[in-house]
Design a protein around this motif. Structure first.
Motif, PDB file in Angstrom:
ATOM      1  N   ILE A  34      -1.054  -7.621  -8.755  1.00  0.00           N
ATOM      2  CA  ILE A  34      -1.161  -6.693  -9.879  1.00  0.00           C
ATOM      3  C   ILE A  34      -1.038  -5.281  -9.323  1.00  0.00           C
ATOM      4  CG2 ILE A  34      -2.616  -5.877 -11.764  1.00  0.00           C
ATOM      5  CD1 ILE A  34      -4.001  -8.585 -11.768  1.00  0.00           C
ATOM      6  N   VAL A  35      -0.064  -4.533  -9.833  1.00  0.00           N
ATOM      7  CA  VAL A  35       0.188  -3.188  -9.332  1.00  0.00           C
ATOM      8  C   VAL A  35       0.243  -2.209 -10.501  1.00  0.00           C
ATOM      9  CG1 VAL A  35       1.462  -4.035  -7.318  1.00  0.00           C
ATOM     10  CG2 VAL A  35       2.705  -3.476  -9.422  1.00  0.00           C
ATOM     11  N   GLY A  36       0.165  -0.932 -10.171  1.00  0.00           N
ATOM     12  CA  GLY A  36       0.235   0.114 -11.177  1.00  0.00           C
ATOM     13  C   GLY A  36      -0.411   1.368 -10.634  1.00  0.00           C
ATOM     14  N   LEU A 210       4.764 -10.799  -9.968  1.00  0.00           N
ATOM     15  CA  LEU A 210       4.338  -9.406  -9.987  1.00  0.00           C
ATOM     16  C   LEU A 210       3.948  -9.022 -11.407  1.00  0.00           C
ATOM     17  CD1 LEU A 210       4.249  -7.115  -7.818  1.00  0.00           C
ATOM     18  CD2 LEU A 210       6.432  -6.317  -8.758  1.00  0.00           C
ATOM     19  N   VAL A 211       2.771  -8.388 -11.533  1.00  0.00           N
ATOM     20  CA  VAL A 211       2.309  -7.863 -12.817  1.00  0.00           C
ATOM     21  C   VAL A 211       2.199  -6.353 -12.674  1.00  0.00           C
ATOM     22  CG1 VAL A 211       0.368  -7.754 -14.430  1.00  0.00           C
ATOM     23  CG2 VAL A 211       1.083  -9.952 -13.480  1.00  0.00           C
ATOM     24  N   VAL A 212       2.906  -5.618 -13.525  1.00  0.00           N
ATOM     25  CA  VAL A 212       2.919  -4.161 -13.467  1.00  0.00           C
ATOM     26  C   VAL A 212       2.214  -3.614 -14.706  1.00  0.00           C
ATOM     27  CG1 VAL A 212       4.328  -2.087 -13.200  1.00  0.00           C
ATOM     28  CG2 VAL A 212       5.139  -4.279 -12.268  1.00  0.00           C
ATOM     29  N   LEU A 213       1.162  -2.814 -14.489  1.00  0.00           N
ATOM     30  CA  LEU A 213       0.418  -2.215 -15.589  1.00  0.00           C
ATOM     31  C   LEU A 213       0.748  -0.738 -15.716  1.00  0.00           C
ATOM     32  CD1 LEU A 213      -3.168  -3.746 -15.195  1.00  0.00           C
ATOM     33  CD2 LEU A 213      -1.176  -4.691 -16.375  1.00  0.00           C
ATOM     34  N   VAL A 236       6.832   4.024 -14.608  1.00  0.00           N
ATOM     35  CA  VAL A 236       5.422   3.688 -14.420  1.00  0.00           C
ATOM     36  C   VAL A 236       4.731   4.617 -13.427  1.00  0.00           C
ATOM     37  CG1 VAL A 236       3.835   1.895 -13.612  1.00  0.00           C
ATOM     38  CG2 VAL A 236       5.778   1.275 -15.062  1.00  0.00           C
ATOM     39  N   PHE A 237       5.416   4.939 -12.328  1.00  0.00           N
ATOM     40  CA  PHE A 237       4.776   5.710 -11.260  1.00  0.00           C
ATOM     41  C   PHE A 237       5.226   7.161 -11.221  1.00  0.00           C
ATOM     42  CE2 PHE A 237       4.566   1.295  -9.947  1.00  0.00           C
ATOM     43  CZ  PHE A 237       3.277   1.170  -9.452  1.00  0.00           C
TER      44      PHE A 237
END
Length: 274
Positions: A34-36, A210-213, A236-237
């Motif tokens: 989980i990334v973000g 991969l889970v992107v928040l 996102v970033f």
């Protein structure tokens, strides 16, 4: 087995909603990262998935069963968690802390068994903390403490392991040691792993899923090579980048574009005279 699913999940602290309307499946038998960006809800989501934080709306299921309807012991023998900032009991030794991982397996009048001790020894060995067993956890470095807490989670011996930023406080070598351990637990023991990571390259290299928040909502989910691209990273970033194949693994590697004022490595050195 070991499939976690969130349906219309809303999580909040007081009046502040952190995760809202989350519909997400974390596949069993896989390593999920989980990334973000910071404060996007990664750790909050992990707390909601493990019932440390009760949702104001929605449901979390583990293999179809509502985790909030399971007893604490029943859930603990299925799911192990390493929180982001675990609280260490005062004046406890490394081995004593790791032994706490066996608590869900204990029963009234059941003595400590050879299997319990074997699980503890295996966890200490796998995390490289066996030589620290008699030291007090409070006296260890941040990196050593992190590996001890990972050992506790391993001693719990669950099929599903959730790790909130397991590489925090670790130098590069020990980061890779932990991630290699995660890969080994998945490949050779069949464990399902869900971990929160900050490094996109490490997430893409070690995760199957991969889970992107982004702002408490799901921005993307799927295989790293399918979801990780320059547009996603920019959205996102807020980083302008190229996404290229990692020369070692072929997995996506995020390369930020050079910003003004930075040395580009193209020979434009400035001569300095004494």
């Amino acid at each position: 087995m070991n499939e976690l699913e969130a349906k219309d999940l809303r999580l909040h602290y007081g009046d502040r909603v952190v995760v809202d309307g989350m519909n997400l499946t974390l596949p069993g038998g896989a390593v999920t990262a989980i990334v973000g960006p910071n404060a996007c809800g990664k750790s909050t989501l992990l707390r909601g998935l493990t019932r440390l934080l009760r949702p104001s709306r929605g449901i979390v299921t583990l293999d179809g069963a509502d985790v909030h309807r399971m007893s604490a012991r029943a859930l603990a023998v299925k799911l192990g968690l390493l929180p982001q900032q675990p609280i260490t009991p005062e004046a406890i030794t490394v081995e004593a802390l790791v032994r706490l991982g066996r608590h869900p397996h204990q029963r009234l009048l059941r003595p400590w068994s050879a299997d319990d001790q074997a699980a503890v020894e295996n966890a200490l060995r796998r995390t490289g903390t066996d030589d620290l067993r008699d030291r007090q956890v409070d006296n260890l470095s941040g990196g050593q403490r992190q590996r001890v807490w990972i050992a506790l989670a391993l001693a719990q011996d669950t099929g599903l392991l959730l790790l909130d930023e397991p590489t925090t406080f670790l130098d590069l070598r020990h980061q890779l040691d932990v991630l290699d351990l995660v890969a080994d637990l998945h490949a050779h023991e069949g464990r399902t792993v869900v971990m929160v990571l900050h490094d996109l390259g490490q997430a893409a290299r070690y995760a199957d899923h991969l889970v992107v928040l982004h702002d408490g909502r799901l921005a993307a989910a799927g295989a790293p090579e399918e979801v990780l691209d320059a547009d996603l990273v920019r959205t996102v970033f807020g980083v302008d980048c190229r996404v290229v194949p990692d020369p070692e693994t072929g997995t996506p590697l995020v390369v930020p574009r050079a910003r003004g004022g930075r040395h580009t490595g193209r020979g434009d050195h400035v001569a300095v005279r004494a």
